[in-house]
Motif scaffolding. Sequence first.
Motif, PDB file in Angstrom:
ATOM      1  N   GLN A 148       0.828  -1.193   0.000  1.00 38.69           N
ATOM      2  CA  GLN A 148       0.000   0.000   0.000  1.00 38.69           C
ATOM      3  C   GLN A 148       0.867   1.248   0.000  1.00 38.69           C
ATOM      4  OE1 GLN A 148      -2.432   0.467   3.553  1.00 38.69           O
ATOM      5  NE2 GLN A 148      -4.091   1.194   2.251  1.00 38.69           N
ATOM      6  N   ASN A 149       1.981   1.169   0.736  1.00 39.01           N
ATOM      7  CA  ASN A 149       2.799   2.355   0.931  1.00 39.01           C
ATOM      8  C   ASN A 149       4.217   1.931   1.263  1.00 39.01           C
ATOM      9  OD1 ASN A 149       3.390   4.993   1.163  1.00 39.01           O
ATOM     10  ND2 ASN A 149       2.217   5.360   3.032  1.00 39.01           N
ATOM     11  N   VAL A 150       5.175   2.745   0.861  1.00 37.07           N
ATOM     12  CA  VAL A 150       6.567   2.497   1.226  1.00 37.07           C
ATOM     13  C   VAL A 150       7.010   3.645   2.116  1.00 37.07           C
ATOM     14  CG1 VAL A 150       8.892   2.098   0.385  1.00 37.07           C
ATOM     15  CG2 VAL A 150       6.954   1.379  -0.987  1.00 37.07           C
ATOM     16  N   PHE A 151       7.444   3.324   3.340  1.00 34.13           N
ATOM     17  CA  PHE A 151       7.874   4.378   4.262  1.00 34.13           C
ATOM     18  C   PHE A 151       9.265   4.871   3.890  1.00 34.13           C
ATOM     19  CE2 PHE A 151       4.932   1.875   7.041  1.00 34.13           C
ATOM     20  CZ  PHE A 151       3.937   2.820   7.055  1.00 34.13           C
ATOM     21  N   SER A 152       9.648   5.988   4.525  1.00 32.75           N
ATOM     22  CA  SER A 152      10.927   6.610   4.147  1.00 32.75           C
ATOM     23  C   SER A 152      12.115   5.710   4.463  1.00 32.75           C
ATOM     24  CB  SER A 152      11.077   7.938   4.874  1.00 32.75           C
ATOM     25  OG  SER A 152      10.951   7.714   6.261  1.00 32.75           O
ATOM     26  N   ASP A 153      11.988   4.832   5.467  1.00 34.97           N
ATOM     27  CA  ASP A 153      13.115   3.950   5.778  1.00 34.97           C
ATOM     28  C   ASP A 153      13.101   2.683   4.931  1.00 34.97           C
ATOM     29  OD1 ASP A 153      10.959   2.770   6.885  1.00 34.97           O
ATOM     30  OD2 ASP A 153      11.816   2.406   8.855  1.00 34.97           O
ATOM     31  N   GLY A 154      12.154   2.579   4.011  1.00 35.64           N
ATOM     32  CA  GLY A 154      12.135   1.430   3.113  1.00 35.64           C
ATOM     33  C   GLY A 154      11.216   0.316   3.553  1.00 35.64           C
ATOM     34  N   SER A 155      10.633   0.414   4.765  1.00 39.30           N
ATOM     35  CA  SER A 155       9.731  -0.647   5.193  1.00 39.30           C
ATOM     36  C   SER A 155       8.370  -0.465   4.509  1.00 39.30           C
ATOM     37  CB  SER A 155       9.593  -0.660   6.711  1.00 39.30           C
ATOM     38  OG  SER A 155       9.013   0.538   7.142  1.00 39.30           O
ATOM     39  N   LEU A 156       7.638  -1.568   4.408  1.00 39.38           N
ATOM     40  CA  LEU A 156       6.418  -1.572   3.603  1.00 39.38           C
ATOM     41  C   LEU A 156       5.182  -1.627   4.485  1.00 39.38           C
ATOM     42  CD1 LEU A 156       7.479  -4.314   1.074  1.00 39.38           C
ATOM     43  CD2 LEU A 156       7.823  -1.872   0.881  1.00 39.38           C
ATOM     44  N   SER A 157       4.122  -0.991   4.012  1.00 39.98           N
ATOM     45  CA  SER A 157       2.826  -1.153   4.638  1.00 39.98           C
ATOM     46  C   SER A 157       1.944  -1.889   3.637  1.00 39.98           C
ATOM     47  CB  SER A 157       2.286   0.222   5.004  1.00 39.98           C
ATOM     48  OG  SER A 157       0.909   0.265   4.846  1.00 39.98           O
ATOM     49  N   LEU A 158       1.292  -2.951   4.096  1.00 38.79           N
ATOM     50  CA  LEU A 158       0.535  -3.816   3.187  1.00 38.79           C
ATOM     51  C   LEU A 158      -0.953  -3.616   3.374  1.00 38.79           C
ATOM     52  CD1 LEU A 158       2.486  -7.118   3.915  1.00 38.79           C
ATOM     53  CD2 LEU A 158       3.008  -5.436   2.178  1.00 38.79           C
TER      54      LEU A 158
END
Lengths: 300, 249
Positions: A148-158
């Motif tokens: 759904q989204n990629v955070f600034s540190d590279g981790s993902l939100s699904l």
Amino acid sequence: MMAGNVSIRLASERVNPSVYSGAVLPRFYTPGEVISGMKDYMRGHGTYAEDDCLKASVAGVMQKVNKLICIRPLKNRYVGEIGDVVVGRVLEVQQRRWKIDTNSRLDSVLQLSSVNLPGGELRRRSVEDEQMMRQLLQEGDLISAEVQNVFSDGSLSLHTRSLKYGKLKQGILLKVFPSLIKRRKNHFHNLPCGISVIIGNNGYIWISPNVQDVTVQEQKDEIANSDLQPVNQTDRETMARIRNCIAALVTSKMMLDDTSITYAYEESLKYESVKSLLDPEAMLDVAFLTQHRIKEMTQE
Amino acid sequence: MPAADLLSSQGLRLDGRRANELRRIRCKLGVFTQPDGSAYLEQGNTKVLAAVYGPHQASKSKSSSDGVVVNCQYSMATFSTGERKNRPRGDRKSQEISLHLRQALTAAIKTELYPRSQIDIYVEVLQADGGTFCAGVNAATLALIDAGIPLRAYVCACSASMAWGARPQPLVDVPHVEEAAGGVVLTVASLPNTGSTALLEMSHKLHMDYFKMVFSSAVQGCRDIEVILDRAVRDHLAEGWTEQDTVTV
């Protein structure tokens, strides 16, 4: 007593799995190698600037987009992009979210607000829902989801807000290098042999018996029951065959999509037993024939 | 002072090498499928396996927001030495070597790129014939490259000793027999490309006058090793390369 066939061979008699031949080698860069002077170019992934020079930090091939230079390594961890289909494993149940392992550098997050509640109703998530989270998804469960989204540190939100995503029940998980997955419009495939595969962009591939269309809401209970029904032997054998075919393509470093998997499956049918596909020669043969068919198709 | 016969009158060492010659190095990248990167390296009779996992999410207690946490584990197989001996993990010697490995490798890894992550590096010695630390560093470098982890440059390690003949002469890449003779062993881990030294360790006392000589021969050994590793990486790329790698998006 069962007499098994055991094949142990010398390391020197190893089969070379490569199916490519005759191509001109590109220019390779290795860590610390100077690419060019700093002023002409912008530094991208796999490069760094030192002493007014642009240097490579990984081993691989250069990719140039206008003035941006990247070095792409042969394999690395999954780097997510919005809209990617991934298969992941639940690591942890936390307050209002799950931690999911998706083979990326940091654990991904699945918020309680981005899953479909059972029954498909849309409403605010209450405290009861929070307490029910472990019944929805438990540690160790496998899910398919979309980034759904990629955070600034590279981790993902699904998110799993579609009926095609969600918990995976019966099937085989196969892990391959993410760089071997071809980006496609669709990553859910029902193969002609009656097996469905989910080719996750993160290199996790899910092979399961064909699922009927689950769009009808009323059948929800029935479907929940059907998840625990035993899979018949032919389906299980086909699934194992597909798994071995994918493994063969991976050892020969061939890109994976529905076409290559279907071709590999069809070519593998000349090997009667599924087990014989684990033989290095058979794997190379299947990969080579698949490569040949893909080449023929692209020429037409 | 150790025996003077480490170097024969013809200028040959006990294993038939000249003073400035390395042992034969053979290596292979990507030997395992389960870890993110792996390598096997032989340096003479010293044989080492290295596996790299990560970068992955660091455990909460270790996690640091400035950079990646590097975690090393060095262990020797039961059958690796002449005398068969069960070595529990975490004995003092291997703990120390693990620390040194970590120091040498963190000097090369671009740690600032991946905050809150962790890289695990496992080095297992299969056969020990002197210079296991050096072989471990060299194998770990290859494994890191195989895993696609950004490095400043290759980090190579090499040892050097001294032969006290008529004319003192430094010996590069020390095998077990020369180590056991009781001479000084200087271990250097360096980034030959940038000319910096990541780790320096010496086993015995050595007169200042000779230090420079031994040190420069060890650094020259590192440079030679870098050339060999670079060739191995290029061979690996040529083998594993596929056409889609060059396609620009």
